[in-house]
Scaffold this motif. Structure first.
Motif, PDB file in Angstrom:
ATOM      1  N   ARG A 179       0.826  -1.201   0.000  1.00  0.00           N
ATOM      2  CA  ARG A 179       0.000   0.000   0.000  1.00  0.00           C
ATOM      3  C   ARG A 179       0.866   1.258   0.000  1.00  0.00           C
ATOM      4  O   ARG A 179       1.728   1.426   0.853  1.00  0.00           O
ATOM      5  N   LEU A 180       0.587   2.127  -0.946  1.00  0.00           N
ATOM      6  CA  LEU A 180       1.225   3.439  -0.973  1.00  0.00           C
ATOM      7  C   LEU A 180       0.403   4.445  -0.189  1.00  0.00           C
ATOM      8  O   LEU A 180       0.951   5.372   0.401  1.00  0.00           O
ATOM      9  N   PHE A 181      -0.905   4.261  -0.207  1.00  0.00           N
ATOM     10  CA  PHE A 181      -1.792   5.171   0.511  1.00  0.00           C
ATOM     11  C   PHE A 181      -3.008   4.390   0.974  1.00  0.00           C
ATOM     12  O   PHE A 181      -3.573   3.597   0.226  1.00  0.00           O
ATOM     13  N   HIS A 182      -3.400   4.635   2.232  1.00  0.00           N
ATOM     14  CA  HIS A 182      -4.541   3.929   2.793  1.00  0.00           C
ATOM     15  C   HIS A 182      -5.210   4.848   3.801  1.00  0.00           C
ATOM     16  O   HIS A 182      -4.577   5.255   4.787  1.00  0.00           O
ATOM     17  N   LYS A 183      -6.455   5.187   3.559  1.00  0.00           N
ATOM     18  CA  LYS A 183      -7.236   5.975   4.519  1.00  0.00           C
ATOM     19  C   LYS A 183      -8.352   5.099   5.056  1.00  0.00           C
ATOM     20  O   LYS A 183      -9.129   4.527   4.289  1.00  0.00           O
ATOM     21  N   GLY A 184      -8.429   4.988   6.381  1.00  0.00           N
ATOM     22  CA  GLY A 184      -9.493   4.209   6.986  1.00  0.00           C
ATOM     23  C   GLY A 184      -8.952   3.200   7.974  1.00  0.00           C
ATOM     24  O   GLY A 184      -7.857   3.353   8.526  1.00  0.00           O
ATOM     25  N   THR A 185      -9.713   2.148   8.186  1.00  0.00           N
ATOM     26  CA  THR A 185      -9.328   1.069   9.082  1.00  0.00           C
ATOM     27  C   THR A 185      -9.099  -0.194   8.259  1.00  0.00           C
ATOM     28  O   THR A 185      -9.043  -0.143   7.025  1.00  0.00           O
ATOM     29  N   GLN A 186      -8.995  -1.330   8.930  1.00  0.00           N
ATOM     30  CA  GLN A 186      -8.749  -2.580   8.203  1.00  0.00           C
ATOM     31  C   GLN A 186      -9.911  -2.942   7.285  1.00  0.00           C
ATOM     32  O   GLN A 186      -9.713  -3.467   6.195  1.00  0.00           O
ATOM     33  N   PHE A 187     -11.134  -2.638   7.707  1.00  0.00           N
ATOM     34  CA  PHE A 187     -12.303  -3.077   6.953  1.00  0.00           C
ATOM     35  C   PHE A 187     -13.120  -1.936   6.362  1.00  0.00           C
ATOM     36  O   PHE A 187     -13.969  -2.156   5.505  1.00  0.00           O
ATOM     37  N   ILE A 188     -12.904  -0.706   6.820  1.00  0.00           N
ATOM     38  CA  ILE A 188     -13.596   0.456   6.269  1.00  0.00           C
ATOM     39  C   ILE A 188     -12.553   1.328   5.596  1.00  0.00           C
ATOM     40  O   ILE A 188     -11.739   1.969   6.263  1.00  0.00           O
ATOM     41  N   VAL A 189     -12.569   1.338   4.258  1.00  0.00           N
ATOM     42  CA  VAL A 189     -11.497   1.980   3.492  1.00  0.00           C
ATOM     43  C   VAL A 189     -12.111   2.970   2.500  1.00  0.00           C
ATOM     44  O   VAL A 189     -12.502   2.588   1.396  1.00  0.00           O
ATOM     45  N   PRO A 190     -12.205   4.260   2.854  1.00  0.00           N
ATOM     46  CA  PRO A 190     -12.704   5.251   1.894  1.00  0.00           C
ATOM     47  C   PRO A 190     -11.782   5.425   0.688  1.00  0.00           C
ATOM     48  O   PRO A 190     -12.247   5.603  -0.430  1.00  0.00           O
ATOM     49  N   LEU A 191     -10.447   5.389   0.919  1.00  0.00           N
ATOM     50  CA  LEU A 191      -9.480   5.625  -0.150  1.00  0.00           C
ATOM     51  C   LEU A 191      -8.291   4.696   0.026  1.00  0.00           C
ATOM     52  O   LEU A 191      -7.790   4.531   1.134  1.00  0.00           O
ATOM     53  N   ALA A 192      -7.835   4.114  -1.069  1.00  0.00           N
ATOM     54  CA  ALA A 192      -6.632   3.282  -0.987  1.00  0.00           C
ATOM     55  C   ALA A 192      -5.985   3.163  -2.363  1.00  0.00           C
ATOM     56  O   ALA A 192      -6.656   3.164  -3.394  1.00  0.00           O
ATOM     57  N   LEU A 193      -4.653   3.076  -2.346  1.00  0.00           N
ATOM     58  CA  LEU A 193      -3.860   2.830  -3.556  1.00  0.00           C
ATOM     59  C   LEU A 193      -2.778   1.831  -3.184  1.00  0.00           C
ATOM     60  O   LEU A 193      -2.010   2.071  -2.249  1.00  0.00           O
ATOM     61  N   TRP A 194      -2.747   0.706  -3.881  1.00  0.00           N
ATOM     62  CA  TRP A 194      -1.711  -0.281  -3.594  1.00  0.00           C
ATOM     63  C   TRP A 194      -1.212  -0.918  -4.886  1.00  0.00           C
ATOM     64  O   TRP A 194      -1.837  -0.810  -5.935  1.00  0.00           O
TER      65      TRP A 194
END
Length: 250
Positions: A179-194
């Motif tokens: 993951r380069l960017f991860h906003k949220g928790t383990q199961f609630i992820v509004p934004l992510a880039l991996w």
């Protein structure tokens, strides 16, 4: 824009035969074509060689032809500016990774919003690496991360998040989703880039997730052609509308 010189005799400190008065380069001032001063952030300055790197806030860059910038130095009346002057309020956070890294230490945000990060499962060996632009950090330990407090990059859009990244190896025995960017928790992820590595499938496949596995969510996948370990890539994600309009740039 980034303005960088590998070295210049005239830009050395006066004690090293150059013309710059301040050892930290504080008397270096950028100006536009009409000689108006431009806000800037000084990333680095080496008085012995004249090597420097500055982010300069330029009102406009010409699509065709040259954009002229002037650099003043050597006058005691020239005063450097605050890093926050270089980034307007629309920049929610800007992280350069120029500071030393220690577990629990602060990763400074250059914007005016103060979204500083905290190094987690990282130590001094993870910082100070030569990167694509200035210095960078490496995430060499399990669960290594830079954690940012809540409040930055909230949906809905429009918003953009971007940065440089490099994969040096596969995460054997781990999830394989680097993951380069991860906003949220383990199961609630509004934004992510991996970026996937070989342990989970196609190495170099980029994934963008908006509202991951919620009622209405976006999942974008793109395999970078001829992806290789050690290659630098610049990743940028633009989110518009209610969060369902997404563009990925690599």
């Amino acid at each position: 824009v980034l303005v960088a010189f590998e070295g210049d005799e005239g830009l050395r400190h006066v004690d090293q035969g150059g013309h710059v008065l301040e050892p930290d380069g504080a008397d270096l001032v950028f100006r536009d074509a009409t000689m108006q001063p431009l806000a800037h952030e000084r990333l680095s300055y080496q008085p012995a060689s004249g090597r420097l790197a500055f982010w300069v806030r330029v009102p406009e860059v010409a699509a065709e032809g040259d954009t002229i910038l002037h650099l003043d130095y050597g006058a005691s009346s020239l005063v450097g500016q605050s890093p926050t002057d270089a980034w307007n309020d629309a920049y929610v956070a800007v992280w350069h990774f120029e500071d030393e890294v220690e577990n629990g230490g602060t990763i400074l945000d250059s914007s005016s919003h103060g979204n500083h990060g905290t190094a987690v499962a990282m130590d001094v060996a993870d910082g100070g690496h030569a990167a694509q632009v200035g210095r960078g950090v490496t995430f060499s330990q399990d669960d290594a991360a830079i954690q940012i407090g809540d409040g930055a990059l909230d949906l809905p859009g429009p918003l953009t998040f971007e940065g440089w990244g490099r994969m040096d190896g596969d995460l054997v025995g781990f999830s394989g989703y680097q993951r380069l960017f991860h906003k949220g928790t383990q199961f609630i992820v509004p934004l992510a880039l991996w970026v996937d590595d070989a342990t989970v499938g196609t190495r170099g496949e980029v994934n963008v997730a908006i509202n991951w596995e919620q009622a209405e969510w976006v999942n974008m996948e793109y395999a970078i052609p001829e992806f290789a370990l050690g290659d630098w890539h610049h990743y940028a994600v633009v989110v518009g509308g209610r969060g369902d309009e997404v563009v990925l740039y690599i």
